[in-house]
Design a protein around this motif. Structure first.
Motif, PDB file in Angstrom:
ATOM      1  N   ILE A  18      11.813  14.384 -59.436  1.00 33.92           N
ATOM      2  CA  ILE A  18      11.311  15.746 -59.508  1.00 33.92           C
ATOM      3  C   ILE A  18      10.901  16.243 -58.121  1.00 33.92           C
ATOM      4  O   ILE A  18      10.308  15.508 -57.334  1.00 33.92           O
ATOM      5  CB  ILE A  18      10.094  15.807 -60.454  1.00 33.92           C
ATOM      6  N   LYS A  19      11.197  17.505 -57.842  1.00 32.24           N
ATOM      7  CA  LYS A  19      10.774  18.153 -56.605  1.00 32.24           C
ATOM      8  C   LYS A  19       9.459  18.865 -56.886  1.00 32.24           C
ATOM      9  O   LYS A  19       9.305  19.508 -57.926  1.00 32.24           O
ATOM     10  CB  LYS A  19      11.840  19.157 -56.159  1.00 32.24           C
ATOM     11  N   LEU A  20       8.510  18.744 -55.972  1.00 34.94           N
ATOM     12  CA  LEU A  20       7.211  19.394 -56.117  1.00 34.94           C
ATOM     13  C   LEU A  20       7.161  20.614 -55.218  1.00 34.94           C
ATOM     14  O   LEU A  20       7.387  20.520 -54.009  1.00 34.94           O
ATOM     15  CB  LEU A  20       6.079  18.432 -55.751  1.00 34.94           C
ATOM     16  N   PHE A  21       6.851  21.755 -55.801  1.00 36.65           N
ATOM     17  CA  PHE A  21       6.603  22.976 -55.049  1.00 36.65           C
ATOM     18  C   PHE A  21       5.096  23.126 -54.941  1.00 36.65           C
ATOM     19  O   PHE A  21       4.358  22.774 -55.867  1.00 36.65           O
ATOM     20  CB  PHE A  21       7.188  24.189 -55.784  1.00 36.65           C
ATOM     21  N   TYR A  22       4.606  23.654 -53.820  1.00 36.28           N
ATOM     22  CA  TYR A  22       3.162  23.793 -53.649  1.00 36.28           C
ATOM     23  C   TYR A  22       2.830  25.022 -52.809  1.00 36.28           C
ATOM     24  O   TYR A  22       3.651  25.528 -52.056  1.00 36.28           O
ATOM     25  CB  TYR A  22       2.557  22.544 -53.008  1.00 36.28           C
ATOM     26  N   HIS A  23       1.599  25.492 -52.992  1.00 34.73           N
ATOM     27  CA  HIS A  23       1.074  26.590 -52.182  1.00 34.73           C
ATOM     28  C   HIS A  23      -0.361  26.239 -51.810  1.00 34.73           C
ATOM     29  O   HIS A  23      -1.167  25.873 -52.674  1.00 34.73           O
ATOM     30  CB  HIS A  23       1.101  27.915 -52.948  1.00 34.73           C
ATOM     31  N   LEU A  24      -0.682  26.352 -50.527  1.00 34.81           N
ATOM     32  CA  LEU A  24      -2.041  26.108 -50.037  1.00 34.81           C
ATOM     33  C   LEU A  24      -2.648  27.446 -49.640  1.00 34.81           C
ATOM     34  O   LEU A  24      -2.154  28.101 -48.715  1.00 34.81           O
ATOM     35  CB  LEU A  24      -2.027  25.176 -48.825  1.00 34.81           C
TER      36      LEU A  24
END
Length: 191
Positions: free
Chosen positions: A39-45
């Protein structure tokens, strides 16, 4: 000559502070797996609401490189409204908990006297929330609340070395990230 005296006073003032973090997870980094998830993880900080001293950089490093053994890849999403409709997404938001009014007043008085008068605070810190999404739907929020104690006094100069053996903001934010991965495992294993 006045500049030298002012510089010396500023250095003395800002070097007479002892800082200690508490109420954060004490956890080892996640074990590297030889079989990372597909699985690819997308993130926003989200940007920090105040001046930070390594916390944002620790989060950025963790999501950019620290999760390579857990996920096939990670990708930062710069627009928080652009939640991916497929896959796993994590939004990290940080809320600052300010010092109390009396601590702020004593802090100003301490600074005005070049820290001859002591000042302290024990309630300041952050609430860090990791919001986990799957296929565009929120799964769960994971919140951690590290707090910082600060003691400011000119006579702490002989023991200022104590700051070297206490946790830094960077270490605290890494620890909250490690705890998030541990707490999110049951949800991530279902993916």
């Amino acid at each position: 000559m006045k500049f030298v005296h002012l510089l010396f006073l500023l250095i003395l003032t800002f070097s007479s502070c002892i800082t200690r973090y508490r109420d954060y997870p004490i956890i080892d980094p996640p074990a590297k797996t030889s079989n990372p998830s597909k699985i690819k993880l997308f993130y926003h900080l989200e940007p920090f609401p105040i001046l930070e001293f390594g916390g944002y950089a620790a989060l950025k490093s963790f999501f950019k490189t620290g999760l390579k053994s857990q996920f096939s890849d990670t990708e930062e999403i710069f627009d928080p409204k652009n939640i991916p409709q497929k896959g796993v997404y994590c939004k990290v938001s940080t809320q600052w908990t300010p010092i109390s009014a009396p601590a702020l007043i004593f802090g100003y008085l301490s600074m005005a006297t070049a820290t001859i008068l002591p000042a302290w605070s024990s309630n300041e810190g952050f609430d860090v929330t990791y919001s986990l999404y799957k296929d565009g739907q929120k799964v769960k929020d994971f919140t951690y609340s590290p707090r910082r104690s600060i003691f400011l006094w000119i006579f702490t100069l002989p023991v200022i070395w104590v700051n070297l053996i206490t946790s830094s903001e960077e270490e605290v934010f890494k620890a909250t990230s490690y705890q998030f991965i541990e707490d999110a495992k049951p949800y991530l294993n279902q993916l």
